[in-house]
Scaffold this active site. Sequence first.
Site, PDB file in Angstrom:
ATOM      1  NE  ARG A  41      -3.779   2.366   0.424  1.00  0.00           N
ATOM      2  CZ  ARG A  41      -3.607   3.672   0.227  1.00  0.00           C
ATOM      3  NH1 ARG A  41      -2.434   4.132  -0.161  1.00  0.00           N
ATOM      4  NH2 ARG A  41      -4.600   4.512   0.435  1.00  0.00           N
ATOM      5  CG  ASP A  70      -7.426   7.424  -0.760  1.00  0.00           C
ATOM      6  OD1 ASP A  70      -7.319   6.218  -1.060  1.00  0.00           O
ATOM      7  OD2 ASP A  70      -8.510   7.953  -0.455  1.00  0.00           O
ATOM      8  CB  THR A  71      -5.617   6.219  -6.278  1.00  0.00           C
ATOM      9  OG1 THR A  71      -5.696   4.834  -5.894  1.00  0.00           O
ATOM     10  CG2 THR A  71      -4.162   6.652  -6.298  1.00  0.00           C
ATOM     11  CD  GLU A  94     -10.826   3.003  -2.389  1.00  0.00           C
ATOM     12  OE1 GLU A  94     -10.628   1.807  -2.716  1.00  0.00           O
ATOM     13  OE2 GLU A  94     -10.050   3.656  -1.676  1.00  0.00           O
ATOM     14  NE  ARG A  98      -3.727  -2.443   2.437  1.00  0.00           N
ATOM     15  CZ  ARG A  98      -4.654  -1.545   2.116  1.00  0.00           C
ATOM     16  NH1 ARG A  98      -5.233  -1.604   0.919  1.00  0.00           N
ATOM     17  NH2 ARG A  98      -4.994  -0.592   2.965  1.00  0.00           N
TER      18      ARG A  98
END
Length: 254
Positions: free
Chosen positions: A145, A150-151, A153, A198
């Site tokens: 991760r 943050d991309t 979803e 992750r």
Amino acid sequence: MDGGNFMIKKYVIITLTILLLVGCAETGEIYTEKYDSSNDEISFTNKIISDMTPIVEDVIDSGESELFHLLLDVWNNVSNEAVSAPADQTYFVAKYIDNYDGDTYRFQIQSAYQISQNAKGSGATITPVDLANYGFSPEEEIKVRALLIDTPEMKDESNGKPQPFAVESKNYAMQLLKNAKTITLAYDKGDKQDRYSRHLMYVWVDSELLSVKLLENGYGKVAYINEPNTTYLEEYKKAEQEAIEQKVGIWRIQ
């Protein structure tokens, strides 16, 4: 000197050199390459390589030496002057397998290298290290991760469909990872994994931070800022701000 004897001696030297290199690899001996970024003098190792035939040059220069130079580029390549390369950092060389979206990937760990700052800031030393020292087995597959980003979803909680620019973000990351000559991973100073096991890491495609390229194109935003995993935070914010000003990607719909 007799031409025949000269050629025999030359091939003996080449053969012994190759055997020595193979022997080091088989016995697990550490090969350390030192680079001094303070001047352009050729290193002792590279001078030896330059005096040998292309056969020996291919064994080292096109392999480990090329990788070492790329790792140094990763170590030094920061666009914000406020960010400095860590004095002592371990980098993992990985093979791309797939990615779920723009910020979550699956890699196969292939090797690890420690880069240490030389005395008085004169370059760095790169040393191959055992993957077992970091809890990895050879060619182990891990889920990563990406830190500080943050991309969109791929499955929105409300309708199960991709969020705007989720597909573009995933595909952009996939193409960069698939086409990279070398993929490099590194932890920051804080937590190494999240609650989903992750690995929390930075990802470089060749010598460029993948997340920075995503942010520059508006395929994600700066998020999950948790000290001390913030080494490249200012660089990320700068890339994000450029995308906001250009109104690209997700910032076109804000």
